[in-house]
Write an enzyme that holds these catalytic residues in place. Sequence first.
Site, PDB file in Angstrom:
ATOM      1  N   LYS A  49       0.840  -1.201   0.000  1.00  0.00           N
ATOM      2  CA  LYS A  49       0.000   0.000   0.000  1.00  0.00           C
ATOM      3  C   LYS A  49       0.875   1.252   0.000  1.00  0.00           C
ATOM      4  CE  LYS A  49      -3.861  -2.432   1.964  1.00  0.00           C
ATOM      5  NZ  LYS A  49      -4.547  -3.007   3.092  1.00  0.00           N
ATOM      6  N   GLN A  93      -5.191  -1.689   9.209  1.00  0.00           N
ATOM      7  CA  GLN A  93      -5.114  -3.028   8.617  1.00  0.00           C
ATOM      8  C   GLN A  93      -5.815  -4.052   9.514  1.00  0.00           C
ATOM      9  OE1 GLN A  93      -3.861  -3.630   5.526  1.00  0.00           O
ATOM     10  NE2 GLN A  93      -4.443  -5.768   5.703  1.00  0.00           N
ATOM     11  N   ASP A 116     -11.649   2.792   3.512  1.00  0.00           N
ATOM     12  CA  ASP A 116     -12.178   1.435   3.297  1.00  0.00           C
ATOM     13  C   ASP A 116     -13.706   1.413   3.190  1.00  0.00           C
ATOM     14  OD1 ASP A 116     -10.079  -0.577   3.367  1.00  0.00           O
ATOM     15  OD2 ASP A 116      -9.751  -0.090   5.480  1.00  0.00           O
TER      16      ASP A 116
HETATM   17  N1  GUN Z   1      -7.548  -6.805   5.637  1.00  0.00           N
HETATM   18  C1  GUN Z   1      -7.898  -7.554   4.555  1.00  0.00           C
HETATM   19  N2  GUN Z   1      -8.514  -6.794   3.631  1.00  0.00           N
HETATM   20  C2  GUN Z   1      -8.576  -5.540   4.140  1.00  0.00           C
HETATM   21  C3  GUN Z   1      -9.098  -4.319   3.646  1.00  0.00           C
HETATM   22  O1  GUN Z   1      -9.668  -4.214   2.549  1.00  0.00           O
HETATM   23  N3  GUN Z   1      -8.953  -3.240   4.477  1.00  0.00           N
HETATM   24  C4  GUN Z   1      -8.369  -3.330   5.698  1.00  0.00           C
HETATM   25  N4  GUN Z   1      -8.305  -2.222   6.428  1.00  0.00           N
HETATM   26  N5  GUN Z   1      -7.870  -4.459   6.179  1.00  0.00           N
HETATM   27  C5  GUN Z   1      -7.980  -5.549   5.402  1.00  0.00           C
END
Ligand code: GUN
Length: 285
Positions: A49, A93, A116
């Site tokens: 990311k 995360q 998200d």
């Molecule tokens: N863990 C797995 N997929 C995601 C996601 O799309 N966003 C976040 N914040 N954590 C994750």
Amino acid sequence: MAQIIDGKALAAEIRANIKTEAAALPRKPGLAVILAGEDPASQLYVKNKVKDCAECGFFSRRIDLPVDVSEEELLGILNKLNADSRIDGVLVQLPLPEHMEEKRIIEAISPEKDVDAFHPLNVGRMVRGDSPVWPCTPAGIMEMLKAYRIAVDGKICVMVGRSNIVGKPMGLRLLRDHGTVVYCHRHTPDLAVLTRQADILVVAAGCKGLIHGSMVKEGAVVIDVAMNRDPETGKFSGDVVFDEVEPKVSYITPVPGGVGPMTRAMLMKNTLTLAKLHMGLACEH
Ligand code: GUN
């Protein structure tokens, strides 16, 4: 013979467009990514990311916290990020360490920085159909359908999986775009009866080999969200038995190289969208 939807190539194209758009803004879009603990998969996701931010010309902040960080400490960090004018998107995360209450943490992210779209206010906006950003995986799938000119309007859409991250928002988005949506999950009595109805079948069960050739309709569009890692070889495979399904359908996503890269690209797109909104620039929903 199906057309293979190339998520990797499409994601690269989208990142290049985002970079161009970001360069024309008065300031860089900013993303903060928080990782609590040392889960190797989460570490890799977070690293990617931050790398994507650099490629798109974004400002990014990575915050690594020990696995035993207190909820109060994380909430304090979120408050500071909510008030930081360089930051447009905040991502915590998941999964969080077990002692933390996920709901409490997600609800502490400002809804206007909730990149998200997991905050309940944004979930409400999604139900209403007008959220400015959608969770990255459903958003990435919609971009793939758009790029390959696959219409949702009037189609029977079957969603296998009902997670808050993928299944639920995916179904809401297909519904918003005039699909007829059926949700299936582990309590569904006869999965094949429903998957065989699908014009568009989205599978996010995390169950390798769940969808066989006999379970899909001729000419269907099949989107495989899963990334099942073989513990021995380390190789990834989806929920769809690709060799059986591919000859029957019109479009199919590969694993890897399908949905995964698009999910990553959509995090950048959502950050850009939030940045534009924070700068008072109009965005289509
Ligand atoms: N863990 C797995 N997929 C995601 C996601 O799309 N966003 C976040 N914040 N954590 C994750």
